[in-house]
Scaffold this active site. Sequence first.
Site, PDB file in Angstrom:
ATOM      1  N   ASP A 189      46.077 -45.872 -60.898  1.00  0.00           N
ATOM      2  CA  ASP A 189      46.827 -44.818 -60.197  1.00  0.00           C
ATOM      3  C   ASP A 189      46.474 -43.413 -60.689  1.00  0.00           C
ATOM      4  O   ASP A 189      46.753 -42.432 -60.016  1.00  0.00           O
ATOM      5  CB  ASP A 189      48.335 -45.025 -60.371  1.00  0.00           C
ATOM      6  CG  ASP A 189      48.797 -46.362 -59.808  1.00  0.00           C
ATOM      7  OD1 ASP A 189      48.030 -46.972 -59.045  1.00  0.00           O
ATOM      8  OD2 ASP A 189      49.911 -46.797 -60.130  1.00  0.00           O
ATOM      9  N   MET A 223      46.441 -47.422 -52.525  1.00  0.00           N
ATOM     10  CA  MET A 223      47.377 -47.629 -53.637  1.00  0.00           C
ATOM     11  C   MET A 223      47.521 -46.375 -54.488  1.00  0.00           C
ATOM     12  O   MET A 223      46.745 -45.432 -54.332  1.00  0.00           O
ATOM     13  CB  MET A 223      46.895 -48.760 -54.531  1.00  0.00           C
ATOM     14  CG  MET A 223      47.534 -50.075 -54.232  1.00  0.00           C
ATOM     15  SD  MET A 223      47.126 -51.272 -55.520  1.00  0.00           S
ATOM     16  CE  MET A 223      47.907 -52.718 -54.820  1.00  0.00           C
ATOM     17  N   TYR A 263      44.143 -53.853 -53.885  1.00  0.00           N
ATOM     18  CA  TYR A 263      43.700 -54.999 -54.683  1.00  0.00           C
ATOM     19  C   TYR A 263      42.173 -55.115 -54.705  1.00  0.00           C
ATOM     20  O   TYR A 263      41.609 -55.619 -55.675  1.00  0.00           O
ATOM     21  CB  TYR A 263      44.333 -56.291 -54.143  1.00  0.00           C
ATOM     22  CG  TYR A 263      45.851 -56.219 -54.198  1.00  0.00           C
ATOM     23  CD1 TYR A 263      46.517 -56.365 -55.412  1.00  0.00           C
ATOM     24  CD2 TYR A 263      46.598 -55.927 -53.060  1.00  0.00           C
ATOM     25  CE1 TYR A 263      47.890 -56.242 -55.484  1.00  0.00           C
ATOM     26  CE2 TYR A 263      47.970 -55.803 -53.121  1.00  0.00           C
ATOM     27  CZ  TYR A 263      48.620 -55.950 -54.331  1.00  0.00           C
ATOM     28  OH  TYR A 263      49.968 -55.817 -54.418  1.00  0.00           O
ATOM     29  N   LYS A 319      45.876 -47.093 -69.400  1.00  0.00           N
ATOM     30  CA  LYS A 319      45.340 -47.870 -68.279  1.00  0.00           C
ATOM     31  C   LYS A 319      46.125 -47.600 -67.007  1.00  0.00           C
ATOM     32  O   LYS A 319      47.349 -47.500 -67.067  1.00  0.00           O
ATOM     33  CB  LYS A 319      45.473 -49.360 -68.623  1.00  0.00           C
ATOM     34  CG  LYS A 319      45.195 -50.299 -67.513  1.00  0.00           C
ATOM     35  CD  LYS A 319      46.356 -51.262 -67.207  1.00  0.00           C
ATOM     36  CE  LYS A 319      47.546 -50.617 -66.559  1.00  0.00           C
ATOM     37  NZ  LYS A 319      48.508 -51.506 -65.941  1.00  0.00           N
ATOM     38  N   THR A 320      45.518 -47.450 -65.893  1.00  0.00           N
ATOM     39  CA  THR A 320      46.079 -47.602 -64.561  1.00  0.00           C
ATOM     40  C   THR A 320      45.139 -46.989 -63.543  1.00  0.00           C
ATOM     41  O   THR A 320      44.643 -45.869 -63.744  1.00  0.00           O
ATOM     42  CB  THR A 320      47.497 -47.019 -64.358  1.00  0.00           C
ATOM     43  OG1 THR A 320      47.848 -47.185 -62.979  1.00  0.00           O
ATOM     44  CG2 THR A 320      47.655 -45.544 -64.705  1.00  0.00           C
ATOM     45  N   ARG A 368      54.000 -58.139 -65.963  1.00  0.00           N
ATOM     46  CA  ARG A 368      54.850 -56.956 -65.845  1.00  0.00           C
ATOM     47  C   ARG A 368      56.174 -57.076 -66.609  1.00  0.00           C
ATOM     48  O   ARG A 368      57.108 -56.320 -66.360  1.00  0.00           O
ATOM     49  CB  ARG A 368      55.133 -56.658 -64.366  1.00  0.00           C
ATOM     50  CG  ARG A 368      53.923 -56.185 -63.578  1.00  0.00           C
ATOM     51  CD  ARG A 368      54.321 -55.469 -62.306  1.00  0.00           C
ATOM     52  NE  ARG A 368      53.178 -55.057 -61.521  1.00  0.00           N
ATOM     53  CZ  ARG A 368      52.478 -53.946 -61.714  1.00  0.00           C
ATOM     54  NH1 ARG A 368      52.836 -53.131 -62.697  1.00  0.00           N
ATOM     55  NH2 ARG A 368      51.448 -53.643 -60.954  1.00  0.00           N
ATOM     56  N   ASP A 378      54.772 -46.527 -68.415  1.00  0.00           N
ATOM     57  CA  ASP A 378      55.960 -47.263 -68.884  1.00  0.00           C
ATOM     58  C   ASP A 378      55.622 -48.174 -70.071  1.00  0.00           C
ATOM     59  O   ASP A 378      56.382 -48.249 -71.040  1.00  0.00           O
ATOM     60  CB  ASP A 378      56.567 -48.108 -67.756  1.00  0.00           C
ATOM     61  CG  ASP A 378      57.311 -47.227 -66.757  1.00  0.00           C
ATOM     62  OD1 ASP A 378      57.713 -46.111 -67.144  1.00  0.00           O
ATOM     63  OD2 ASP A 378      57.458 -47.639 -65.596  1.00  0.00           O
ATOM     64  N   GLY A 387      49.529 -53.707 -63.837  1.00  0.00           N
ATOM     65  CA  GLY A 387      48.499 -53.969 -62.835  1.00  0.00           C
ATOM     66  C   GLY A 387      47.098 -53.922 -63.423  1.00  0.00           C
ATOM     67  O   GLY A 387      46.830 -53.171 -64.357  1.00  0.00           O
TER      68      GLY A 387
END
Length: 550
Positions: A203, A248, A422, A200-201, A143, A174, A79
């Site tokens: 989240d 998210m 998003y 990176k993320t 992905r 991951d 993402g």
Amino acid sequence: MMNKSALQIARATYKPKVPRTLEGIVKIQEGNPTESVSDKEVIKKLFPHTYGMPVITFVEGTERASYPAVNVGVILSGGQAPGGHNVIAGLFDGIKSMNPQSRLYGFILGPGGLINHKYMELTAGIIDEYRNTGGFDIIGSGRDKLENEDQFNKGLEILKKLNIKALVIIGGDDSNTNACILAEYYARIGAGVQVIGCPKTIDGDLKNEMIETSFGFDTACKVYSEVIGNIQRDCNSARKYWHFIKLMGRSASHIALECALQVQPNVCIISEEVEAKNRSLDDIINYIAGVVAKRAENGNNFGTVLIPEGLIEFIPAIKRLINELNDFLANHDSEFRMIKKSEQRSYIIRKLSEENAELYASLPEAVARQLTLDRDPHGNVQVSLIETEKLLAEMVGNRLAEWAEEGKYAGKFATQVHFFGYEGRCAAPSNYDADYCYSLGFTAAGLIASGKTGYMSSVRNTTAPASEWIAGGVPITMMMNMERRHGEMKPVIQKALVKLDGAPFKEFATHKDIWAINTDYVYPGPIQYFGPTEVCDQPTRTLQIEQAKK
Ligand code: FBP
């Protein structure tokens, strides 16, 4: 030539702030051998070439070394997260500063670009167009999972053809796990290709002692907090709506927690607490309805509720229901699909165990349907598609109606629902992310120059001024443990969920009852790119609270 806004034009000239050590001559300092966070023996066996390596710290050096030119490849995986372009810019500037003949190649649309040999050279002209911009559109992201030897060998063909000696994989837990497996494989076969990861993320769930945050979390949370703040001011103005806002973040509630710390909403549910306290859906509904009723007693028929996207997975009873549904549908899918849509719900209720049937029957029609229809390629419910914000708004409404009949509640309850995700993933990076990402990329170049593989680029001490940040590398094996994935034990980077004994959650827990009843909203406003440092350079509340206790 793209049309650009005034802000884009001005922002392109921003020079990211970097650690002092990256500005001059860099020397490598190696720490002691490391171990994985758990399952040490198994992981050591699985990664004989990359296990136990020391943590690397860059310090100021005195002797300028000369570096051979190197061709480097870069991949954006998963993402989008604000700042990805600056990682690439930092990497580009880093390899060029060591040898101007070095070249950078980007693989197109994620790991698939490496496997399918889709690439482009990233030249100075291209890089300059993307400095300090949001998005991953410079090369695109994807992905695809880079996980088996066939793919590794396919990748090696193009790496050899382009004479690429190092690959930087920018991704989440991951993707970095797979970067580590790839590093080990290339080391084992003597491929002569180094692999470096970058955290990176949005989240925020790729973090540990050495990686204090994943990039993008800062900007994304600031964007969501701005909009939630605006909503809070709106609802405090008209005083007629309760806003249910899903955020998210996958399983982890870091984004919801950070936004709560920034905006002080009336309610924020933290999934990790729901699971730890074995809360049922009914408990959550009663809690929110209780806050609504209490505020109504004070004449406040409005408020905000923040909901982490993964909540449903963490409600133990729903988790059991999902498991039974998964098993049942895996074995009876075609039979189920033959049933008329209008009868599917009662069919499922007849087939489930008593406890799960009762829970399933209590769910609103739309959510019950989402639980049976949406399956990912592995046969699991895609929980992020479940409209938890609608589910909670509807169920709280029903509970309040019951209480009204019993004479326990006399307020008004009108709702608005939102899902923010998003909107924040491709925002122009905040100063924090612009600086942090550029430093991560430049650091990755330093790790390549020092011949390292199987490392993740690390920049720490980021609540201090950027000049004092500590750059270096952490062996990825150090972050690993064994987890069950698709029925098999696999080495993976340990996912960081919200810690209930951590300082940010404790800070939230201390205030949440007061925020619930009062209207103590904070309005963070939009990200500021130009202006005083206390307005423009603030890290997240999570980081500030975490690092204040050290
Ligand atoms: P990553 O874990 O790849 O960084 O993805 C972050 C995320 O935005 C999650 O918060 C969200 O659940 C998911 O991506 C949505 O995925 P998609 O972009 O495929 O719709």
